[in-house]
Design a protein around this motif. Structure first.
Motif, PDB file in Angstrom:
ATOM      1  N   GLN A 101       0.803  -1.218   0.000  1.00  0.00           N
ATOM      2  CA  GLN A 101       0.000   0.000   0.000  1.00  0.00           C
ATOM      3  C   GLN A 101       0.844   1.280   0.000  1.00  0.00           C
ATOM      4  N   PHE A 102       2.171   1.147   0.171  1.00  0.00           N
ATOM      5  CA  PHE A 102       3.025   2.325   0.248  1.00  0.00           C
ATOM      6  C   PHE A 102       3.826   2.536  -1.028  1.00  0.00           C
ATOM      7  N   VAL A 103       3.964   3.798  -1.422  1.00  0.00           N
ATOM      8  CA  VAL A 103       4.888   4.182  -2.485  1.00  0.00           C
ATOM      9  C   VAL A 103       5.783   5.284  -1.911  1.00  0.00           C
ATOM     10  N   SER A 104       6.992   5.393  -2.433  1.00  0.00           N
ATOM     11  CA  SER A 104       7.902   6.361  -1.834  1.00  0.00           C
ATOM     12  C   SER A 104       9.038   6.699  -2.785  1.00  0.00           C
ATOM     13  N   ILE A 105       9.764   7.739  -2.409  1.00  0.00           N
ATOM     14  CA  ILE A 105      11.047   8.079  -3.016  1.00  0.00           C
ATOM     15  C   ILE A 105      12.116   7.635  -2.033  1.00  0.00           C
ATOM     16  N   ASP A 106      13.229   7.171  -2.539  1.00  0.00           N
ATOM     17  CA  ASP A 106      14.245   6.542  -1.696  1.00  0.00           C
ATOM     18  C   ASP A 106      15.037   7.588  -0.913  1.00  0.00           C
ATOM     19  N   GLN A 107      14.477   8.011   0.219  1.00  0.00           N
ATOM     20  CA  GLN A 107      15.131   9.018   1.055  1.00  0.00           C
ATOM     21  C   GLN A 107      16.443   8.506   1.637  1.00  0.00           C
TER      22      GLN A 107
END
Length: 338
Positions: free
Chosen positions: A162-168
């Motif tokens: 359910q999560f999407v992100s940018i690779d912090q």
């Protein structure tokens, strides 16, 4: 049992594998959306025919009840990252012929977020999307069990469908690596809020890169994402000529540049500074700011594609790899003084 597996009904992931494309692309073809090359569309349609694929009956039943509206929950703060994510998600939703009902939360209290989600459910939205800026809301999202898809933009080391992100995390490591390779042995971190998932991941990346290089790790100093907090903390930062500062976002970095200048420390001659986000003003500061660029447009598109796939095939959820960042080197960093 093996015969049952061999004769199972094909799903959207099977179509994607046979056509050699992503499941998002298959969803775009199924929904007759633009930005699919004719040759790719033909390949997908051929795979659909070959596998005799049709979306699940449950998903098809949902189609007839769709309002083509998505509920978007965002923080009320005008920080560059969350604002950009919301804007680009709206663009992607309109391209998919969906409308967006946006609700801004005055605070990150989980009870408040839950009340907003419940109000959106009463409006019969087809899906709920959240931009998460607090770890308690992150845990709330993990526990949501709704009858419609839930997608969240949130930085987290614990990945889930359910999560999407940018690779912090890797973005922070790239920033610190750049400073270390310039010869800086003392790299201070001016971090974001302690409860912010993005800030937590950037601190983790900063610390791991320093530990791997066996460089000094001092406690990070936490600001609130604003230029004012960057200025206030920059006036007291324990830096001297030869030091470097990794700042958790560009707005705080703007404040740091001003504070260091007032202290008589020249950037980058005395102190190198790296920011994060690559805001539109970053290249026009003095000196122009070295920073980590995030692709918020790609994240908005990914969020919308995640919604489309969840609606089409509720049982085909996959864990997405965080989107990469890019280090943009400008004039605020240089080799450390001997």
């Amino acid at each position: 049992m093996s015969g049952d597996r061999g004769s199972r009904t094909a799903n959207i992931l099977d179509v994607a594998r046979l056509a050699g494309v992503s499941h998002q692309t298959v969803s775009r073809v199924l929904n007759d959306l633009p930005n699919v090359r004719p040759a790719t569309r033909a390949r997908v349609e051929q795979a659909i025919a070959q596998l005799r694929y049709s979306p699940s009956p449950a998903a098809r039943a949902l189609v007839t009840r769709r309002t083509r509206t998505i509920g978007l929950v965002t923080p009320v703060a005008a920080d560059f990252g969350p604002t950009s994510i919301a804007m680009h998600f709206n663009v992607a939703a309109r391209a998919a012929r969906y409308s967006v009902e946006t609700v801004s939360s005055l605070d990150a209290d989980p009870a408040n977020i839950r009340a907003i989600v419940e109000s959106l459910l009463r409006q019969r939205v087809d899906a709920i999307v959240l931009v998460v800026v607090d770890v308690e809301v992150l845990e709330l999202v993990r526990g949501l069990d709704l009858s419609i898809p839930v997608v969240a933009a949130a930085s987290t080391a614990r990945r889930s469908p359910q999560f999407v992100s940018i690779d912090q995390y890797r973005g922070a490591r790239a920033a610190v690596r750049h400073l270390a390779e310039l010869g800086h042995e003392r790299i201070v971190h001016l971090a974001g809020p302690q409860r912010a998932p993005d800030a937590i991941e950037r601190v983790r990346g900063w610390r791991d890169e320093l530990n791997e290089r066996r460089l000094e790790v001092v406690a990070p100093i936490h600001g609130d994402w604003s230029a004012a907090s960057g200025y206030r903390l920059g006036a007291e930062l324990d830096v001297d000529p030869g030091s470097a500062v990794f700042v958790a976002n560009d707005h705080m970095a703007i404040g740091v540049l001003s504070a260091l200048r007032e202290r008589g420390l020249r950037v980058p001659h005395d102190v190198s500074v790296v920011g994060y986000d690559d805001v539109p003003e970053a290249g026009y500061l003095y000196p122009a700011l070295t920073t980590v660029r995030q692709d918020f447009a790609a994240l908005g598109e990914l969020m919308m594609q995640k919604v489309l796939v969840a609606v089409e095939e509720p049982d085909s959820a996959t864990v997405d790899t965080p989107l990469p960042t890019h280090l943009i080197v400008r004039q605020s960093t240089r080799a450390a003084r001997p």
